[in-house]
Design a protein around this motif. Structure first.
Motif, PDB file in Angstrom:
ATOM      1  N   LEU A   1      30.364  48.059  43.324  1.00  0.00           N
ATOM      2  CA  LEU A   1      30.838  49.425  43.031  1.00  0.00           C
ATOM      3  C   LEU A   1      30.740  49.724  41.534  1.00  0.00           C
ATOM      4  CD1 LEU A   1      33.991  49.624  45.326  1.00  0.00           C
ATOM      5  CD2 LEU A   1      31.883  50.958  45.556  1.00  0.00           C
ATOM      6  N   ALA A   2      31.121  48.720  40.738  1.00  0.00           N
ATOM      7  CA  ALA A   2      31.086  48.941  39.284  1.00  0.00           C
ATOM      8  C   ALA A   2      29.660  49.201  38.827  1.00  0.00           C
ATOM      9  CB  ALA A   2      31.669  47.735  38.564  1.00  0.00           C
TER      10      ALA A   2
ATOM     11  N   ARG B   1      29.357  56.606  35.588  1.00  0.00           N
ATOM     12  CA  ARG B   1      30.594  57.404  35.588  1.00  0.00           C
ATOM     13  C   ARG B   1      31.703  56.742  34.772  1.00  0.00           C
ATOM     14  NH1 ARG B   1      31.355  59.925  41.562  1.00  0.00           N
ATOM     15  NH2 ARG B   1      29.155  60.141  42.086  1.00  0.00           N
ATOM     16  N   HIS B   2      31.901  55.430  34.961  1.00  0.00           N
ATOM     17  CA  HIS B   2      33.031  54.809  34.239  1.00  0.00           C
ATOM     18  C   HIS B   2      32.644  54.380  32.827  1.00  0.00           C
ATOM     19  CE1 HIS B   2      31.417  50.801  34.983  1.00  0.00           C
ATOM     20  NE2 HIS B   2      31.394  51.028  36.286  1.00  0.00           N
TER      21      HIS B   2
ATOM     22  N   PRO C   1      44.318  59.479  38.771  1.00  0.00           N
ATOM     23  CA  PRO C   1      43.771  60.234  39.908  1.00  0.00           C
ATOM     24  C   PRO C   1      42.252  60.122  40.024  1.00  0.00           C
ATOM     25  CG  PRO C   1      45.328  61.567  38.659  1.00  0.00           C
ATOM     26  CD  PRO C   1      45.172  60.291  37.900  1.00  0.00           C
ATOM     27  N   SER C   2      41.580  59.909  38.906  1.00  0.00           N
ATOM     28  CA  SER C   2      40.107  59.856  38.983  1.00  0.00           C
ATOM     29  C   SER C   2      39.573  58.460  39.340  1.00  0.00           C
ATOM     30  CB  SER C   2      39.519  60.282  37.643  1.00  0.00           C
ATOM     31  OG  SER C   2      39.950  59.369  36.656  1.00  0.00           O
ATOM     32  N   ASP C   3      40.490  57.481  39.505  1.00  0.00           N
ATOM     33  CA  ASP C   3      40.028  56.124  39.808  1.00  0.00           C
ATOM     34  C   ASP C   3      39.689  55.973  41.289  1.00  0.00           C
ATOM     35  OD1 ASP C   3      40.633  55.724  37.205  1.00  0.00           O
ATOM     36  OD2 ASP C   3      42.213  54.232  37.530  1.00  0.00           O
TER      37      ASP C   3
ATOM     38  N   PRO D   1      37.786  52.321  37.540  1.00  0.00           N
ATOM     39  CA  PRO D   1      38.264  53.502  36.815  1.00  0.00           C
ATOM     40  C   PRO D   1      37.241  54.634  36.801  1.00  0.00           C
ATOM     41  CG  PRO D   1      38.480  51.515  35.491  1.00  0.00           C
ATOM     42  CD  PRO D   1      37.666  51.152  36.681  1.00  0.00           C
ATOM     43  N   ASN D   2      37.791  55.836  36.750  1.00  0.00           N
ATOM     44  CA  ASN D   2      37.008  57.017  36.388  1.00  0.00           C
ATOM     45  C   ASN D   2      35.751  57.304  37.178  1.00  0.00           C
ATOM     46  OD1 ASN D   2      37.538  58.969  34.565  1.00  0.00           O
ATOM     47  ND2 ASN D   2      37.660  57.461  32.890  1.00  0.00           N
TER      48      ASN D   2
END
Ligand code: ASP
Length: 609
Positions: free
Chosen positions: A425-426, A432-433, A382-384, A331-332
């Motif tokens: 990635l997380a 950011r997320h 859209p931001s994911d 996400p995000n």
């Protein structure tokens, strides 16, 4: 310069004085944390493990004491007597619990001096870790370390109390014993009286705790040191502490309840109220949804988006249509630049030929229908960030010994590749997320999970044989017993792990309590009768004397303390830890020993270059 305590007795701790103590005559003892000499007046922050109090030496109040205070330096140990005084409003320090008062000193005794330390407990910039470990006694004086060690103590105490209240006895087991099969190398201790023979330090008390069940202590626990000689990773220590437990006659749920109970107490001791019961998930589901057996539930699960593509699209993209097409959603993360998208590639570790489509925009542009469906199916905003992990022809071979499993090895390779990428990635986009940030809501911050029904065996590709996935004392599912020799791939174990935020806190199982089945398992693991007898003969014999059904678990205390302390290394919660090269930099261990010692033990050292 040395002075004596004489008749002085400490009446207060340095962190405990408050405005209500004003006017009291007090004796404090501690270290000079900081000293400011303003000429006629000298201020010292006096520190003990509870905090600091400002003490004041005034030439006007007592010239002799003020004179003596001029000798004080960092980390001198002193005793002071004086009167607690409320500070003037404009000198109150609101950052300090004792900031409303100070102690006006009328007697000073210097109990010990100190060399100028290589770093100070009050330094705001940390010394490098080697320095911290070499001078660990100074490092432990730092407030953060004092709090970590205090927290660890409180957590251990809460666990002991909770387990004792649940009817468990804490029982010690030997450190000098013989090899236990937890999958690491043993640390060995040579025997002097029987030259050539060695004890092994326990990798865990596994067999002893099972024997305690045979001995009738039907609820055992121990907060115990374990020793494993493995190549060290960031979150490993050669000696570490487990909360080890075993009970007779339990269903797995009884073990889980017990663990949830003591974890609740442990977290409470750290000020965190967690809710039980923890959710449960089958091993196969964990792999399918998260690509790993210790899923971090704070992040979204995978979505299989195979059906979002038309056969023609599958063909053009050279995707293996018989394997999952995994959408990993973080996400995000926001819009990624071309360079950032390229940077995803090196994070991808391909198992069995799995491929990554890191540029989802491009897939969408070329296949708008599929793109739309994938966004819908994954519920992506859209931001994911979305990346796809797919199989190639190389993944398709399933003549593997575990080919009939619910999750086949070819599928498992894709899930595993996607699972590793999901975490990488997380972590990369954590800022950011913000999902890993503490919210203060335990339900969001501490996502516990029981992972259950592990496979009994794993296939070792190098040795081409089955090995125990947990350890060889784990019981198979009753209904899978008949497959032990005919179809080991399909045997499920009564094993379970407790997982927190993607970290395995502990693992356990219901054990085998019948000698015939234990022998069968050893056989299935490729052990000959003679081998089983020579390694575990004593245990196989013990099983024959009325062994009750039993099961248990062990959890890592260091890890729990680390998570609760918000630390990022086990070394922050272990008083005297070892480095990644398994060294203790303070005592300088390990060391060579004298020829005489070796001779006595009948050992000759051959140094390989
Ligand atoms: N002895 C096991 C271990 O250390 C835990 C258990 O099965 O109770 O991992």
């Amino acid at each position: 310069m040395l002075d004596f305590l004489g008749d002085l007795r400490r009446t207060h701790m340095c962190g405990a004085l408050r405005a209500a103590d004003a006017g009291k005559k007090t004796v404090l003892m501690g270290w000079v944390n900081r000293r400011r000499d303003l000429g006629q007046i000298i201020f010292v922050d006096l520190r003990d493990r509870t905090g600091v109090t400002q003490v004041v030496f005034s030439a006007e109040v007592n010239a002799a004491v003020h004179k003596k205070a001029e000798q004080l330096r960092n980390e001198f140990v002193i005793a002071v007597t004086g009167t607690v005084k409320k500070r003037d409003a404009d000198t109150v320090n609101s950052h300090l619990p004792t900031g409303e008062i100070e102690l006006v000193v009328d007697e000073l005794r210097i109990l010990n001096v100190s060399k100028q330390p290589p770093f100070l407990p009050g330094d705001t910039v940390l010394a490098n870790e080697e320095m911290r470990l070499k001078y660990r006694y100074l490092d432990l004086r730092r407030e953060a370390m004092q709090l970590n060690i205090e927290l660890r103590h409180k957590v251990a105490l809460a666990i002991r109390k909770n387990l004792a209240d649940q009817g468990f006895f804490e029982i010690e087991t030997p450190f000098m014993t013989r090899s236990t099969p937890e999958g690491a190398r043993d640390y060995l201790v040579p025997s002097r009286v029987q030259p050539g023979a060695f004890y092994a330090l326990p990798q865990s008390p596994q067999l002893f705790k099972q024997i305690l069940m045979i001995s009738g202590f039907d609820k055992y626990f121990q907060i115990v040191r374990c020793f494993r000689d493995e190549d060290l990773r960031a979150d490993r220590q050669p000696e570490f502490t487990q909360i080890d437990l075993e009970m007779s006659y339990p269903q797995p749920e009884r073990v889980w309840e017990t663990v949830e109970g003591f974890l609740q107490s442990a977290f409470k001791a750290a000020g965190v109220e967690i809710k039980t019961n923890f959710p449960r998930m089958d091993y196969d589901d964990a792999i399918r949804k998260y690509g790993i057996d210790k899923p971090d539930l704070r992040l979204p699960a995978f979505t299989d988006v195979r059906d979002c593509f038309s056969p023609a699209e599958i063909e053009t993209l050279a995707i293996n249509k018989d394997l999952p097409v995994i959408a990993v959603r973080i996400p995000n993360v926001g819009e990624l630049s071309r360079k950032e998208r390229d940077d995803i590639k090196p994070l991808f570790i391909s198992k069995g030929g799995a491929r990554v489509f890191e540029d989802f925009k491009r897939i969408e542009n070329k296949n708008p229908g599929a793109g739309e469906k994938i966004r819908q199916k994954t519920g992506a905003a859209p931001s994911d960030l979305i990346v796809l992990v797919v199989g190639t022809a190389q993944n398709a071979k399933d003549d593997h010994p575990a080919g009939k499993r619910k999750v086949t090895p070819a599928e498992a390779a894709i899930y595993a590749s996607a699972g590793l990428l999901r975490i990488a990635l997380a972590q990369k986009y954590a800022d950011r997320h913000g999902i890993f940030k503490k919210t203060g809501d335990p339900a969001k911050d501490y996502r516990f999970l029981w992972v259950t029904n592990f496979p009994m065996f794993e296939y070792d590709e190098t040795d081409r044989r089955w090995v125990a996935a947990h350890h060889p004392f784990t019981s198979p599912h009753e209904e899978d017993m008949d497959k032990l020799e005919t179809d080991p791939a399909m045997v499920r174990a009564l094993a379970y792990d407790v997982v927190l935020n993607g970290t395995e806190l502990g693992s356990g199982s219901i054990r085998i309590h019948r000698q015939d089945i234990q022998s069968k398992i050893f056989h299935a693991l490729g052990m000959t009768k003679e081998e089983a007898q020579s390694r575990f003969g004593f245990f196989l014999e013990a099983l024959e004397y009325g062994t009750p059904p039993h099961g248990g678990i062990a959890l890592g205390l260091d890890r729990i303390a680390m998570i609760l302390a918000g630390a990022d290394s086990l070394r922050e919660v272990i008083p005297f830890p070892k480095t990644a090269a398994a060294k203790d930099l303070m005592v300088e261990a390990p060391t060579p020993v004298s020829e005489a010692q070796l001779r006595e033990l009948g050992i000759r050292v051959v140094v390989k270059d």
